[in-house]
Design an enzyme around this catalytic site. Structure first.
Site, PDB file in Angstrom:
ATOM      1  N   HIS A  66     -50.252 -10.150  24.918  1.00  0.00           N
ATOM      2  CA  HIS A  66     -51.409 -11.032  25.135  1.00  0.00           C
ATOM      3  C   HIS A  66     -51.347 -12.287  24.261  1.00  0.00           C
ATOM      4  O   HIS A  66     -52.201 -13.151  24.359  1.00  0.00           O
ATOM      5  CB  HIS A  66     -52.739 -10.299  24.923  1.00  0.00           C
ATOM      6  CG  HIS A  66     -52.782  -9.426  23.708  1.00  0.00           C
ATOM      7  ND1 HIS A  66     -52.608  -8.061  23.775  1.00  0.00           N
ATOM      8  CD2 HIS A  66     -52.981  -9.717  22.401  1.00  0.00           C
ATOM      9  CE1 HIS A  66     -52.713  -7.553  22.541  1.00  0.00           C
ATOM     10  NE2 HIS A  66     -52.922  -8.528  21.695  1.00  0.00           N
ATOM     11  N   HIS A  94     -51.299 -15.576  15.125  1.00  0.00           N
ATOM     12  CA  HIS A  94     -51.072 -15.628  16.573  1.00  0.00           C
ATOM     13  C   HIS A  94     -51.901 -16.773  17.127  1.00  0.00           C
ATOM     14  O   HIS A  94     -52.670 -17.408  16.398  1.00  0.00           O
ATOM     15  CB  HIS A  94     -51.484 -14.293  17.229  1.00  0.00           C
ATOM     16  CG  HIS A  94     -52.930 -14.033  17.084  1.00  0.00           C
ATOM     17  ND1 HIS A  94     -53.483 -13.398  15.958  1.00  0.00           N
ATOM     18  CD2 HIS A  94     -53.982 -14.395  17.859  1.00  0.00           C
ATOM     19  CE1 HIS A  94     -54.791 -13.363  16.082  1.00  0.00           C
ATOM     20  NE2 HIS A  94     -55.125 -13.966  17.225  1.00  0.00           N
ATOM     21  N   HIS A  96     -54.050 -18.627  20.787  1.00  0.00           N
ATOM     22  CA  HIS A  96     -54.664 -18.561  22.117  1.00  0.00           C
ATOM     23  C   HIS A  96     -54.501 -19.963  22.698  1.00  0.00           C
ATOM     24  O   HIS A  96     -54.564 -20.950  21.954  1.00  0.00           O
ATOM     25  CB  HIS A  96     -56.145 -18.196  22.011  1.00  0.00           C
ATOM     26  CG  HIS A  96     -56.387 -16.931  21.241  1.00  0.00           C
ATOM     27  ND1 HIS A  96     -56.586 -15.704  21.852  1.00  0.00           N
ATOM     28  CD2 HIS A  96     -56.409 -16.690  19.904  1.00  0.00           C
ATOM     29  CE1 HIS A  96     -56.761 -14.783  20.911  1.00  0.00           C
ATOM     30  NE2 HIS A  96     -56.640 -15.350  19.732  1.00  0.00           N
ATOM     31  N   GLU A 106     -60.709 -20.634  21.504  1.00  0.00           N
ATOM     32  CA  GLU A 106     -61.733 -19.582  21.667  1.00  0.00           C
ATOM     33  C   GLU A 106     -63.070 -20.078  21.139  1.00  0.00           C
ATOM     34  O   GLU A 106     -64.064 -20.099  21.863  1.00  0.00           O
ATOM     35  CB  GLU A 106     -61.283 -18.317  20.914  1.00  0.00           C
ATOM     36  CG  GLU A 106     -59.958 -17.765  21.472  1.00  0.00           C
ATOM     37  CD  GLU A 106     -59.847 -16.280  21.327  1.00  0.00           C
ATOM     38  OE1 GLU A 106     -59.757 -15.786  20.187  1.00  0.00           O
ATOM     39  OE2 GLU A 106     -59.859 -15.588  22.365  1.00  0.00           O
ATOM     40  N   HIS A 119     -54.794 -18.438  14.821  1.00  0.00           N
ATOM     41  CA  HIS A 119     -55.554 -17.488  14.003  1.00  0.00           C
ATOM     42  C   HIS A 119     -54.665 -16.850  12.941  1.00  0.00           C
ATOM     43  O   HIS A 119     -53.652 -16.230  13.281  1.00  0.00           O
ATOM     44  CB  HIS A 119     -56.145 -16.383  14.892  1.00  0.00           C
ATOM     45  CG  HIS A 119     -57.268 -16.869  15.743  1.00  0.00           C
ATOM     46  ND1 HIS A 119     -57.666 -16.220  16.910  1.00  0.00           N
ATOM     47  CD2 HIS A 119     -58.080 -17.954  15.632  1.00  0.00           C
ATOM     48  CE1 HIS A 119     -58.688 -16.871  17.450  1.00  0.00           C
ATOM     49  NE2 HIS A 119     -58.952 -17.930  16.693  1.00  0.00           N
ATOM     50  N   THR A 201     -61.528 -11.069  18.693  1.00  0.00           N
ATOM     51  CA  THR A 201     -61.856 -11.677  19.998  1.00  0.00           C
ATOM     52  C   THR A 201     -61.085 -10.997  21.138  1.00  0.00           C
ATOM     53  O   THR A 201     -61.159 -11.421  22.279  1.00  0.00           O
ATOM     54  CB  THR A 201     -61.501 -13.174  20.017  1.00  0.00           C
ATOM     55  OG1 THR A 201     -60.069 -13.294  19.909  1.00  0.00           O
ATOM     56  CG2 THR A 201     -62.175 -13.918  18.886  1.00  0.00           C
ATOM     57  N   THR A 202     -60.322  -9.946  20.760  1.00  0.00           N
ATOM     58  CA  THR A 202     -59.661  -9.148  21.802  1.00  0.00           C
ATOM     59  C   THR A 202     -60.052  -7.696  21.560  1.00  0.00           C
ATOM     60  O   THR A 202     -60.399  -7.327  20.435  1.00  0.00           O
ATOM     61  CB  THR A 202     -58.122  -9.229  21.688  1.00  0.00           C
ATOM     62  OG1 THR A 202     -57.724  -8.577  20.464  1.00  0.00           O
ATOM     63  CG2 THR A 202     -57.629 -10.656  21.676  1.00  0.00           C
TER      64      THR A 202
HETATM   65  C1  LIG Z   1     -56.117  -1.150  15.302  1.00  0.00           C
HETATM   66  C2  LIG Z   1     -56.292  -2.262  16.275  1.00  0.00           C
HETATM   67  C3  LIG Z   1     -56.001  -3.583  15.602  1.00  0.00           C
HETATM   68  C4  LIG Z   1     -56.176  -4.697  16.575  1.00  0.00           C
HETATM   69  C5  LIG Z   1     -56.412  -6.007  15.839  1.00  0.00           C
HETATM   70  N1  LIG Z   1     -55.175  -6.567  15.370  1.00  0.00           N
HETATM   71  S1  LIG Z   1     -55.302  -8.065  14.772  1.00  0.00           S
HETATM   72  O1  LIG Z   1     -54.032  -8.439  14.239  1.00  0.00           O
HETATM   73  O2  LIG Z   1     -56.427  -8.119  13.874  1.00  0.00           O
HETATM   74  C6  LIG Z   1     -55.678  -9.132  16.090  1.00  0.00           C
HETATM   75  C7  LIG Z   1     -56.694 -10.066  15.928  1.00  0.00           C
HETATM   76  C8  LIG Z   1     -57.028 -10.924  16.963  1.00  0.00           C
HETATM   77  S2  LIG Z   1     -58.280 -12.135  16.714  1.00  0.00           S
HETATM   78  N2  LIG Z   1     -58.217 -13.155  17.946  1.00  0.00           N
HETATM   79  O3  LIG Z   1     -57.932 -12.801  15.483  1.00  0.00           O
HETATM   80  O4  LIG Z   1     -59.542 -11.456  16.711  1.00  0.00           O
HETATM   81  C9  LIG Z   1     -56.389 -10.872  18.173  1.00  0.00           C
HETATM   82  C10 LIG Z   1     -55.367  -9.921  18.365  1.00  0.00           C
HETATM   83  C11 LIG Z   1     -55.011  -9.058  17.318  1.00  0.00           C
HETATM   84  C12 LIG Z   1     -53.913  -8.079  17.569  1.00  0.00           C
HETATM   85  O5  LIG Z   1     -52.784  -8.362  17.119  1.00  0.00           O
HETATM   86  O6  LIG Z   1     -54.181  -7.019  18.182  1.00  0.00           O
HETATM   87 ZN   LIG Z   2     -56.914 -14.596  17.886  1.00  0.00          ZN
END
Ligand SMILES: CCCCCNS(=O)(=O)c1cc(S(N)(=O)=O)ccc1C(=O)O
Ligand SMILES: [Zn+2]
Length: 259
Positions: A66, A94, A96, A106, A119, A201-202
């Protein structure tokens, strides 16, 4: 359950089915209404937000289906500002982005959407033992949001944009033998930002994020934005428009560090 995504069939409007917190009290992103944001000198003014990142000696890139994500291996910390005395450790960054320049971020500012949003995800290492332990705690995470706008190329982002094309499928990983200093991904002005309590946000949309969104955008070249749009997701579709629209502010206040 069909894997969540950003298509009509599995996009943000369907996430509430499997993740009821999607309609929670502190969801992200939000539209930042600049005139409603409150300047709060004591909380924010007293100790300035500060990053102390160690440059990565090699760059670990992952296409996680994603987004494109860079897994951080060195010790990098974020402190100050709304984070009180706690030290938050950089875990990954990462992005968006949209299919076109008129959308992709976002967070929005008075309804304005940027072409992309970077982010940098941090977890509270002062209070928790690991990212996994922190990810569901109300003060577990802090994410820096950087708006991206088309312009000149960002040199530090080249290692990502030059290698996107090699991460052809979801789950694809690669390690690039070059250094990367996350500090150089930040805007020059890191004093002016909005901050509020929100969520991932996911999915799983955990309400564990202190959001810090910088006012000053960073420029990426057209080519760098195109490189993001050429990434493919787990269904082999171009990965783009991977942004969640703004959620309701509900009983929250957005603070700002500038007048
Ligand atoms: C145990 C599940 C963890 C999921 C969150 N992982 S994360 O690195 O914080 C993350 C944040 C975000 S966000 N947009 O910063 O909220 C998006 C994706 C992910 C991901 O890599 O899954
Ligand atoms: Zn993000």
């Amino acid at each position: 359950m069909a894997h969540w995504g950003y298509m009509t069939t599995n996009g943000p409007s369907t996430w509430g089915k499997d993740f009821p917190i999607a309609n929670g009290e502190r969801q992200s992103p939000i539209d930042i209404v600049t005139t409603a944001a409150e300047y709060d000198s004591d909380v924010l003014g007293s100790n300035a937000l500060s990053t102390n990142y160690t440059p990565e000696s090699e760059v670990k890139l992952v296409n996680n289906g994603h987004s494109i994500m860079c897994q951080i291996t060195k010790k990098g910390v974020l402190t100050g500002g709304p984070l009180g005395k706690d030290e938050y450790r950089l875990e990954q960054f990462h992005l968006h982005w949209g299919a076109e320049d008129n959308r992709g971020s976002e967070h929005t500012v008075d309804g304005k959407m940027y072409a992309s949003e970077l982010h940098l995800v941090h977890w509270n290492a002062s209070k928790y033992s690991s990212f996994a332990d922190a990810v569901q705690k109300p003060d577990g995470l802090a994410v820096l949001g950087i708006f991206i706008t088309p312009g000149v190329a960002c040199n530090q982002f080249k290692v990502i944009s030059d290698n996107c094309g090699k991460l052809k499928t979801s789950g694809a990983e690669m390690t690039v033998d070059t250094t990367l200093d996350p500090t150089l991904l930040l805007p020059s002005n890191t004093s002016d930002y909005w901050t509020y309590l929100g969520s991932l946000t996911t999915p799983p949309l955990f309400e564990s994020v202190t959001w810090i969104v910088f006012k000053e955008p960073v420029e990426y070249s057209k080519e760098q934005l195109l490189a993001l749009r050429n990434l493919v997701d787990s269904d082999g579709n171009h990965m783009q428009d991977n942004y969640r629209p703004p959620a309701a502010l509900k009983q929250r206040k957005v603070k700002k560090t500038f007048t």
